[in-house]
Design a protein around this motif. Structure first.
Motif, PDB file in Angstrom:
ATOM      1  N   SER A 214       0.850  -1.195   0.000  1.00 34.34           N
ATOM      2  CA  SER A 214       0.000   0.000   0.000  1.00 34.34           C
ATOM      3  C   SER A 214       0.881   1.238   0.000  1.00 34.34           C
ATOM      4  N   PHE A 215       0.375   2.287  -0.636  1.00 28.69           N
ATOM      5  CA  PHE A 215       0.974   3.616  -0.494  1.00 28.69           C
ATOM      6  C   PHE A 215      -0.033   4.439   0.284  1.00 28.69           C
ATOM      7  N   GLY A 216       0.281   4.783   1.509  1.00 28.16           N
ATOM      8  CA  GLY A 216      -0.699   5.468   2.356  1.00 28.16           C
ATOM      9  C   GLY A 216      -1.894   4.549   2.563  1.00 28.16           C
ATOM     10  N   THR A 217      -3.079   5.076   2.274  1.00 30.75           N
ATOM     11  CA  THR A 217      -4.272   4.243   2.471  1.00 30.75           C
ATOM     12  C   THR A 217      -4.617   3.463   1.208  1.00 30.75           C
ATOM     13  N   LYS A 218      -3.851   3.705   0.142  1.00 32.93           N
ATOM     14  CA  LYS A 218      -4.188   3.066  -1.128  1.00 32.93           C
ATOM     15  C   LYS A 218      -3.475   1.729  -1.301  1.00 32.93           C
ATOM     16  N   GLN A 219      -4.261   0.645  -1.342  1.00 34.06           N
ATOM     17  CA  GLN A 219      -3.653  -0.667  -1.561  1.00 34.06           C
ATOM     18  C   GLN A 219      -3.413  -0.858  -3.059  1.00 34.06           C
ATOM     19  N   VAL A 220      -2.148  -1.102  -3.414  1.00 31.37           N
ATOM     20  CA  VAL A 220      -1.770  -1.179  -4.820  1.00 31.37           C
ATOM     21  C   VAL A 220      -1.580  -2.630  -5.273  1.00 31.37           C
ATOM     22  N   LEU A 221      -1.012  -3.466  -4.404  1.00 30.09           N
ATOM     23  CA  LEU A 221      -0.893  -4.896  -4.716  1.00 30.09           C
ATOM     24  C   LEU A 221      -1.756  -5.681  -3.732  1.00 30.09           C
TER      25      LEU A 221
ATOM     26  N   GLY B 110      -0.537  -5.163 -17.984  1.00 27.10           N
ATOM     27  CA  GLY B 110      -1.695  -4.697 -17.238  1.00 27.10           C
ATOM     28  C   GLY B 110      -1.951  -3.243 -17.525  1.00 27.10           C
ATOM     29  N   PRO B 111      -3.160  -2.747 -17.215  1.00 29.02           N
ATOM     30  CA  PRO B 111      -3.478  -1.349 -17.466  1.00 29.02           C
ATOM     31  C   PRO B 111      -2.567  -0.396 -16.687  1.00 29.02           C
ATOM     32  N   ASN B 112      -2.526   0.854 -17.099  1.00 28.97           N
ATOM     33  CA  ASN B 112      -1.760   1.876 -16.367  1.00 28.97           C
ATOM     34  C   ASN B 112      -2.209   1.885 -14.913  1.00 28.97           C
ATOM     35  N   GLY B 113      -1.237   1.873 -14.026  1.00 33.03           N
ATOM     36  CA  GLY B 113      -1.566   1.945 -12.601  1.00 33.03           C
ATOM     37  C   GLY B 113      -1.918   0.606 -11.970  1.00 33.03           C
ATOM     38  N   ALA B 114      -1.781  -0.508 -12.717  1.00 26.83           N
ATOM     39  CA  ALA B 114      -2.169  -1.827 -12.185  1.00 26.83           C
ATOM     40  C   ALA B 114      -1.231  -2.305 -11.070  1.00 26.83           C
ATOM     41  N   GLY B 115       0.014  -1.805 -11.088  1.00 29.62           N
ATOM     42  CA  GLY B 115       0.956  -2.216 -10.049  1.00 29.62           C
ATOM     43  C   GLY B 115       2.186  -2.940 -10.576  1.00 29.62           C
ATOM     44  N   LYS B 116       2.415  -2.889 -11.885  1.00 32.71           N
ATOM     45  CA  LYS B 116       3.540  -3.621 -12.483  1.00 32.71           C
ATOM     46  C   LYS B 116       4.884  -3.095 -11.980  1.00 32.71           C
ATOM     47  N   SER B 117       5.095  -1.775 -12.133  1.00 30.20           N
ATOM     48  CA  SER B 117       6.383  -1.210 -11.695  1.00 30.20           C
ATOM     49  C   SER B 117       6.578  -1.393 -10.197  1.00 30.20           C
ATOM     50  N   THR B 118       5.503  -1.283  -9.447  1.00 28.54           N
ATOM     51  CA  THR B 118       5.610  -1.460  -7.987  1.00 28.54           C
ATOM     52  C   THR B 118       6.115  -2.870  -7.672  1.00 28.54           C
ATOM     53  N   THR B 119       5.577  -3.874  -8.360  1.00 32.65           N
ATOM     54  CA  THR B 119       6.033  -5.260  -8.119  1.00 32.65           C
ATOM     55  C   THR B 119       7.526  -5.373  -8.409  1.00 32.65           C
TER      56      THR B 119
ATOM     57  N   PRO C 287      15.022   0.473 -16.100  1.00 34.51           N
ATOM     58  CA  PRO C 287      13.782   1.095 -15.631  1.00 34.51           C
ATOM     59  C   PRO C 287      13.040   1.802 -16.767  1.00 34.51           C
ATOM     60  N   GLU C 288      11.768   2.123 -16.487  1.00 36.35           N
ATOM     61  CA  GLU C 288      10.942   2.777 -17.505  1.00 36.35           C
ATOM     62  C   GLU C 288      11.521   4.151 -17.859  1.00 36.35           C
ATOM     63  N   THR C 289      11.822   4.911 -16.826  1.00 41.15           N
ATOM     64  CA  THR C 289      12.480   6.188 -17.075  1.00 41.15           C
ATOM     65  C   THR C 289      13.761   6.202 -16.250  1.00 41.15           C
TER      66      THR C 289
ATOM     67  N   SER D 111       5.513  -4.386 -20.573  1.00 41.27           N
ATOM     68  CA  SER D 111       5.377  -3.624 -21.808  1.00 41.27           C
ATOM     69  C   SER D 111       3.907  -3.399 -22.105  1.00 41.27           C
ATOM     70  N   HIS D 112       3.660  -2.333 -22.861  1.00 50.44           N
ATOM     71  CA  HIS D 112       2.297  -2.087 -23.331  1.00 50.44           C
ATOM     72  C   HIS D 112       2.168  -2.419 -24.812  1.00 50.44           C
ATOM     73  N   ILE D 113       3.280  -2.890 -25.408  1.00 57.83           N
ATOM     74  CA  ILE D 113       3.226  -3.191 -26.842  1.00 57.83           C
ATOM     75  C   ILE D 113       2.834  -4.660 -26.994  1.00 57.83           C
TER      76      ILE D 113
HETATM   77  N1  LIG Z   1       5.775   6.208  -4.607  1.00 57.04           N
HETATM   78  C1  LIG Z   1       4.448   6.162  -4.731  1.00 57.04           C
HETATM   79  N2  LIG Z   1       3.640   6.862  -3.892  1.00 57.04           N
HETATM   80  C2  LIG Z   1       2.308   6.807  -3.993  1.00 57.04           C
HETATM   81  N3  LIG Z   1       1.646   6.072  -4.908  1.00 57.04           N
HETATM   82  C3  LIG Z   1       2.382   5.359  -5.763  1.00 57.04           C
HETATM   83  C4  LIG Z   1       3.813   5.362  -5.736  1.00 57.04           C
HETATM   84  N4  LIG Z   1       4.262   4.543  -6.713  1.00 57.04           N
HETATM   85  C5  LIG Z   1       3.172   4.060  -7.341  1.00 57.04           C
HETATM   86  N5  LIG Z   1       2.042   4.541  -6.766  1.00 57.04           N
HETATM   87  C6  LIG Z   1       0.660   4.218  -7.174  1.00 57.04           C
HETATM   88  O1  LIG Z   1       0.558   2.818  -7.268  1.00 57.04           O
HETATM   89  C7  LIG Z   1      -0.276   2.462  -8.368  1.00 57.04           C
HETATM   90  C8  LIG Z   1       0.466   1.472  -9.237  1.00 57.04           C
HETATM   91  O2  LIG Z   1       1.547   2.146  -9.857  1.00 57.04           O
HETATM   92  P1  LIG Z   1       2.603   1.382 -10.784  1.00 57.04           P
HETATM   93  O3  LIG Z   1       3.612   2.387 -11.213  1.00 57.04           O
HETATM   94  O4  LIG Z   1       3.071   0.158 -10.098  1.00 57.04           O
HETATM   95  O5  LIG Z   1       1.664   0.965 -12.011  1.00 57.04           O
HETATM   96  P2  LIG Z   1       2.049   0.322 -13.411  1.00 57.04           P
HETATM   97  O6  LIG Z   1       1.200  -0.897 -13.561  1.00 57.04           O
HETATM   98  O7  LIG Z   1       3.505   0.147 -13.526  1.00 57.04           O
HETATM   99  O8  LIG Z   1       1.517   1.454 -14.400  1.00 57.04           O
HETATM  100  P3  LIG Z   1       2.022   1.977 -15.853  1.00 57.04           P
HETATM  101  O9  LIG Z   1       1.532   0.959 -16.836  1.00 57.04           O
HETATM  102  O10 LIG Z   1       1.281   3.256 -16.008  1.00 57.04           O
HETATM  103  O11 LIG Z   1       3.504   2.139 -15.818  1.00 57.04           O
HETATM  104  C9  LIG Z   1      -0.690   3.755  -9.059  1.00 57.04           C
HETATM  105  O12 LIG Z   1      -1.966   4.106  -8.607  1.00 57.04           O
HETATM  106  C10 LIG Z   1       0.333   4.760  -8.555  1.00 57.04           C
HETATM  107  O13 LIG Z   1      -0.226   6.050  -8.456  1.00 57.04           O
END
Ligand SMILES: Nc1ncnc2c1ncn2[C@@H]1O[C@H](COP(=O)(O)OP(=O)(O)OP(=O)(O)O)[C@@H](O)[C@H]1O
Length: 264
Positions: free
Chosen positions: A15-22, A39-48, A85-87, A194-196
């Motif tokens: 979770s980031f704060g109150t937001k559960q991401v995975l 997965g869609p933008n924001g799904a949690g791929k980079s976080t994993t 990394p992505e960027t 990837s999104h491609i």
């Molecule tokens: N450091 C952070 N602080 C707060 N929220 C974060 C942080 N990093 C990611 N998030 C949130 O976690 C969620 C998942 O983000 P993540 O970057 O893992 O998605 P993604 O699947 O890689 O997306 P994309 O396809 O757009 O790259 C998003 O809602 C994002 O706003």
């Protein structure tokens, strides 16, 4: 169950704060597999990926890499990993030679060895003339090639790539796809996002689809099709993420461009 998995995630939540991401990720990845993590933008791929690399902390559950729990405090596993990394922040004032030699040295290569290997790899990408030029003068595709080279200098066993083909021209895409396939054949594990979809469909042995922090599909492209999902991976992605509103969204978007507001 995979015998001696390279990667194992058990009920990983973040979770980031109150937001559960995975929301409880379970995964096992074997040696020599090419995994397309989509997965869609924001799904949690980079976080994993960042959790597996130890770049962010605060998860619950268990992450094992090369059979060891990464929470044990032993970071030697990172020396066997390559990452794009992505960027990425490249050090613009350095030349490619300085940057790659420095990266190689950080991974334990000797200075000459790192420089030599970097030059040869740059040569294979047709970038030998740019070896002593500053990275600030590099195009997007050239930068991406430098990042790919920096991820493999130390001959790692596990590669994490976020959009590895970003900015590459069609010929370079062919080369990098071929390189990934060869690395996997040699027993390296490639985990990439990837999104491609055309590329993911073609080069992945296994596709993992993440939606809202949960794995909703896991299998080869053929297996996904056998599960009753027809068409290309792009179409399967649209079906599995329940998306078919492109027509309406595009219409409203263009209407706002034209008229400044939407006529409902
Ligand atoms: N450091 C952070 N602080 C707060 N929220 C974060 C942080 N990093 C990611 N998030 C949130 O976690 C969620 C998942 O983000 P993540 O970057 O893992 O998605 P993604 O699947 O890689 O997306 P994309 O396809 O757009 O790259 C998003 O809602 C994002 O706003």
């Amino acid at each position: 169950m995979i015998d001696q998995p390279i990667l194992r995630l058990q009920n990983v939540e973040m979770s980031f704060g109150t937001k559960q991401v995975l929301n409880g990720i379970n995964l096992e990845v074997g040696k020599g597999q090419i995994i397309g993590y989509i997965g869609p933008n924001g799904a949690g791929k980079s976080t994993t990926v960042k959790l597996m690399l130890g770049l962010i902390e605060g998860y619950t559950g268990k992450i094992e890499i090369f059979g060891k729990d990464i929470a044990d405090g032993d970071y030697t596993y990172k020396g066997r990993i390559g990452y794009v990394p992505e960027t990425a922040e490249l050090y613009d004032h350095l030349t490619a030679s300085e940057y790659l030699t420095f990266t190689g040295e950080m991974y334990g290569l000797g200075r000459k060895e790192a420089e030599n290997k970097a030059y040869q790899l740059m040569f294979q990408f047709g970038l030998e003339q740019a070896f002593h030029q500053r990275l600030s003068s590099f195009s997007k595709g050239m930068r991406q090639k430098v990042l790919i080279i920096s991820s493999v200098l130390h001959n790692p066993d596990l590669l994490f790539y976020d959009e590895p083909l970003s900015g590459l021209d069609a010929n370079s895409v062919l080369v990098v796809k071929e390189i990934l396939a060869k690395l996997a054949k040699e027993g390296k594990t490639v985990f990439y996002s990837s999104h491609i979809m055309e590329v993911v469909e073609k080069i992945s042995d296994r596709i993992i689809l993440l939606v809202d922090g949960k794995v909703v599909a896991d299998g080869s492209f053929e297996e996904l099709q056998e599960q009753g999902k027809e068409g290309t991976l792009e179409e399967i992605f649209n079906q599995m993420t329940g998306f078919n509103e492109q027509g309406e969204i595009a219409e409203r978007f263009v209407e706002i461009v034209r008229e400044g507001r939407v006529h409902e």
